[in-house]
Design an enzyme around this catalytic site. Structure first.
Site, PDB file in Angstrom:
ATOM      1  N   TYR A   7       9.907 -48.636 -31.404  1.00 42.00           N
ATOM      2  CA  TYR A   7       9.804 -50.090 -31.567  1.00 42.00           C
ATOM      3  C   TYR A   7      10.071 -50.852 -30.279  1.00 42.00           C
ATOM      4  CZ  TYR A   7      14.815 -49.406 -31.651  1.00 42.00           C
ATOM      5  OH  TYR A   7      16.084 -49.019 -31.317  1.00 42.00           O
ATOM      6  N   GLY A   8      10.389 -50.130 -29.197  1.00 40.25           N
ATOM      7  CA  GLY A   8      10.805 -50.808 -27.969  1.00 40.25           C
ATOM      8  C   GLY A   8       9.990 -50.428 -26.752  1.00 40.25           C
ATOM      9  N   THR A   9      10.677 -49.974 -25.723  1.00 39.77           N
ATOM     10  CA  THR A   9      10.039 -49.729 -24.425  1.00 39.77           C
ATOM     11  C   THR A   9       9.122 -48.503 -24.411  1.00 39.77           C
ATOM     12  OG1 THR A   9      11.858 -48.375 -23.558  1.00 39.77           O
ATOM     13  CG2 THR A   9      12.009 -50.781 -23.239  1.00 39.77           C
ATOM     14  N   LEU A  10       9.110 -47.707 -25.480  1.00 37.41           N
ATOM     15  CA  LEU A  10       8.245 -46.518 -25.536  1.00 37.41           C
ATOM     16  C   LEU A  10       6.871 -46.808 -26.152  1.00 37.41           C
ATOM     17  CD1 LEU A  10      10.964 -43.915 -26.577  1.00 37.41           C
ATOM     18  CD2 LEU A  10       9.731 -43.957 -24.403  1.00 37.41           C
ATOM     19  N   GLU A  82      17.114 -41.260 -25.076  1.00 38.53           N
ATOM     20  CA  GLU A  82      17.752 -42.317 -25.870  1.00 38.53           C
ATOM     21  C   GLU A  82      19.281 -42.193 -25.909  1.00 38.53           C
ATOM     22  OE1 GLU A  82      16.131 -44.770 -26.530  1.00 38.53           O
ATOM     23  OE2 GLU A  82      14.132 -44.340 -27.295  1.00 38.53           O
TER      24      GLU A  82
END
Length: 156
Positions: A7-10, A82
């Site tokens: 849901y983020g920087t990936l 992570e």
């Protein structure tokens, strides 16, 4: 293969997507887009403007992201990347399928067609209490209107 929801920087177009397509780290196959069935607070926090999904089910928004099928090598890389289990914890969550491109077994296709799949998600239960008071987002974009650009590890 395991299913992972990012849901983020990936996500595609985000600063760390390069890791998802680096086959030296393992295989990650894009399956589709989805959002959490339950609501969670998605905050941007810390001096590096990192997106965190706080593991507080029922608070915040349904969080949008991408569903990937990953091999064991990629899952191990993601755990390390992570900071699992200290910074983030990898837990199973129910993800509502918004758009499915994945090809796979009939049981997988049937689950996707029914609209909900189980995915590993990196969320956190270990955060400063003041993060609960930060603005909640329903999706993340490093260059979004929030003005909190993510700081790459190599720039820290």
């Amino acid at each position: 293969m395991a299913r992972v929801f990012v849901y983020g920087t990936l996500k595609k177009g985000q600063p760390n997507y390069k890791h998802m397509i680096n086959t030296a780290k393992g295989l990650a196959k894009f399956q589709g887009r989805g959002r959490t069935v339950e609501k969670y607070p998605l905050v941007i926090a810390g001096k590096y403007n990192i997106p965190y999904m706080l593991n507080i089910p029922g608070t915040g928004h349904q969080v949008a992201g991408e569903i990937y099928s990953v091999d064991d090598q990629m899952l191990q890389f993601l755990d390390e990347f992570e900071g699992c289990p200290e910074m983030y914890q990898r837990t199973l969550m129910r993800i509502e399928v918004v758009e499915w491109e994945g090809k796979g077994s009939t049981s997988e296709a049937r689950a996707a067609a029914e609209g909900v799949v189980e995915c590993f998600v990196y969320s956190t239960m270990t955060y400063p209490p003041e993060w609960v008071g930060l603005p909640y987002h329903d999706s993340y974009d490093s260059s979004g209107k929030h003005g909190l650009s993510y700081v790459l590890r190599e720039s820290r």
